[in-house]
Enzyme design. Structure first.
Site, PDB file in Angstrom:
ATOM      1  N   HIS A 114       0.934  -1.206  -0.095  1.00 57.22           N
ATOM      2  CA  HIS A 114       0.017  -0.070   0.103  1.00 57.22           C
ATOM      3  C   HIS A 114       0.946   1.219   0.127  1.00 57.22           C
ATOM      4  CE1 HIS A 114      -3.244   2.886   1.266  1.00 57.22           C
ATOM      5  NE2 HIS A 114      -3.879   1.994   1.101  1.00 57.22           N
ATOM      6  N   ARG A 134      -6.419   9.687  -0.243  1.00 59.83           N
ATOM      7  CA  ARG A 134      -6.096   9.983  -1.807  1.00 59.83           C
ATOM      8  C   ARG A 134      -7.593  10.040  -2.608  1.00 59.83           C
ATOM      9  NH1 ARG A 134      -3.620   5.833  -4.572  1.00 59.83           N
ATOM     10  NH2 ARG A 134      -3.686   4.556  -2.839  1.00 59.83           N
TER      11      ARG A 134
END
Length: 455
Positions: A114, A134
């Site tokens: 990640h 994000r």
């Protein structure tokens, strides 16, 4: 991934699913036993007949008779130094339990890193900053303040797939444009405060608790962190059965569904869909059983393994060896791999396995956690070997698997690396789906709300 198609509850989606599941289990009076550590699955004549373990509180051995077992013990991301997994989960125990029962491991090398794991404090290193950061408009910047995703995916930017974003962050750090602590910055401070508090409440609270950092005003320092195992136990795509009669795997313990790169949001949906399918097929299997042989020798073997750890005279500590293994995997099988690095990792693993043979568990008045750590280590070592050997054989870059010496994807390697303790790695090419099945899948996509939205 170009459309907002994930069901979510702020950034507490997983927790909400867990709460709902537990509430429903209580309504149905499903017994939940949460102090038993399973050390072995019990097999007779290639068929599951139960599981063996012990109570972590008092160490009492436990034999569980079961006509079928569904493995849901997660993946193996805890064998890296920076990981989003909690302290005692995803240590590779599902790999070990299945492999010792006669199942095979598929694509162990396919591990998703990640892009946004915390770097500090050290005891929380790898803790995840949710994908929602994000998704809501967070920006990634290097130490020079550059929004570097423009170099790697100018169209999707921070909404690119996890493997590309993680590789971009890794590259910025490796080429000297990272922060002093070895990370990059994830900045959401330009977003309205109300949006952050409503859509990112857990991220906000976590950073306050861990770093006294107010993300509405300051950027977050992050780096790639081991997050999800696409590889796992080999299972049938139709039933999630493992090839061992009565043994099934689901979720991160299983493999095959996500290919070489899981898209965000797909693992929780996978559990809901395949949980139902797998549970139904396991029930059908049990209902169709006419007879089942239980082998006392299998129970005796599991008991002897546990007693050896408790009565041995070895001086090695499970926790210390686990740290050595995590360092090994981070150094030699991280975001980017190479032939030389992987072979060095295997050589170090050989040495580490020699030390594991000298392992002894030391329970105390607080309980038998040290014995659990020892079995965690057994699972981690097996998972590490499967990962290194599969990564060595996958001489290409595909999805999350990046080889610096083989930067291109190779069509002849479109398939699975299947591993077992005795046979090592065997490559199995992917068979083409029948034309009628592909046509049906495309029709379902075209008829779906997302398909119509894309039009």
């Amino acid at each position: 991934m170009e459309h907002r198609r994930t069901c979510y509850a702020g950034d507490y989606t997983g927790l909400q699913i867990q709460r709902t599941l537990l509430h429903r289990a209580q309504e149905l009076q499903v017994p939940i036993v949460d102090t038993i550590y399973i050390t072995r699955l019990l097999v007779s004549d290639g068929r599951i007949f139960g599981a063996y373990g012990f109570d972590i509180v008092d160490g009492v051995p436990v034999v569980i008779h079961a006509d079928a077992v569904i493995l849901a013990a997660g993946g193996h991301t805890r064998i890296w130094r920076h990981t989003s997994s909690r302290r005692d989960e995803n240590t590779g125990d599902s790999f070990r339990l299945a492999a010792l029962a006669g199942a095979r491991i598929r694509d162990a090398e396919l591990v998703q890193f990640h892009p946004s794991g915390l770097l500090e404090p050290s005891e929380a290193a790898g803790t995840l900053v949710s994908e929602a950061a994000r998704g809501e408009g967070g920006q990634l910047r290097n130490a020079q303040g550059e929004r570097f995703m423009e170099r790697y995916d100018p169209e999707r930017m921070e909404l690119s797939t996890r493997d590309r974003v993680a590789l971009a962050s890794y590259t910025e750090i490796a080429e000297g444009r990272g922060t002093e602590k070895g990370g990059v910055y994830l900045d959401v401070s330009h977003l309205p405060r109300e949006q952050i508090l409503s859509k990112l409440p857990r991220v906000y609270r976590t950073l306050i608790d861990l770093q006294m950092l107010d993300i509405t005003k300051q950027p977050i320092e992050v780096a790639p962190t081991a997050h999800y195992s696409m590889g796992g136990v080999w299972v049938s795509p139709e039933t999630h059965s493992s090839g061992v009669d009565g043994l099934y795997a689901i979720g991160e313990a299983a493999s095959g569904l996500h290919g070489a790169n899981r898209l965000g949001g797909n693992s929780l949906i996978e559990l809901l869909v395949y949980g139902r399918i797998t549970g139904g097929d396991a029930a059908d299997y049990v209902l169709g059983l006419v007879e089942l042989r239980r082998d006392p020798a299998a129970v005796a073997e599991a008991r002897a393994e546990m007693q050896q750890l408790l009565t041995g005279s070895g001086e090695e500590s499970p926790r210390l060896l686990q740290r050595s293994l995590r360092n090994l995997m981070t150094d030699h099988a991280g975001v980017v791999r190479s032939e030389e690095g992987l072979r060095e990792g295997l050589a170090k693993l050989d040495q580490l396995e020699g030390r594991v043979a000298n392992l002894t568990a030391h329970p105390d008045i607080a309980g038998f956690d040290d014995l659990a750590h020892a079995f965690d280590l057994y699972g981690s070592v097996l998972a590490a070997r499967a990962t290194l050997e599969c990564a060595l054989e996958r001489r290409e870059t595909r999805g999350c698997h990046n080889r610096s010496d083989y930067p291109q994807q190779r069509e002849e390697l479109r398939g699975n690396m299947v591993w077992s303790p005795g046979a090592g790695v065997v490559f199995e090419p992917v068979a083409e789906a029948p034309e009628e099945l592909r046509a049906l899948a495309q029709q379902q996509i075209d008829d779906s709300p997302v398909g119509k939205l894309a039009e």
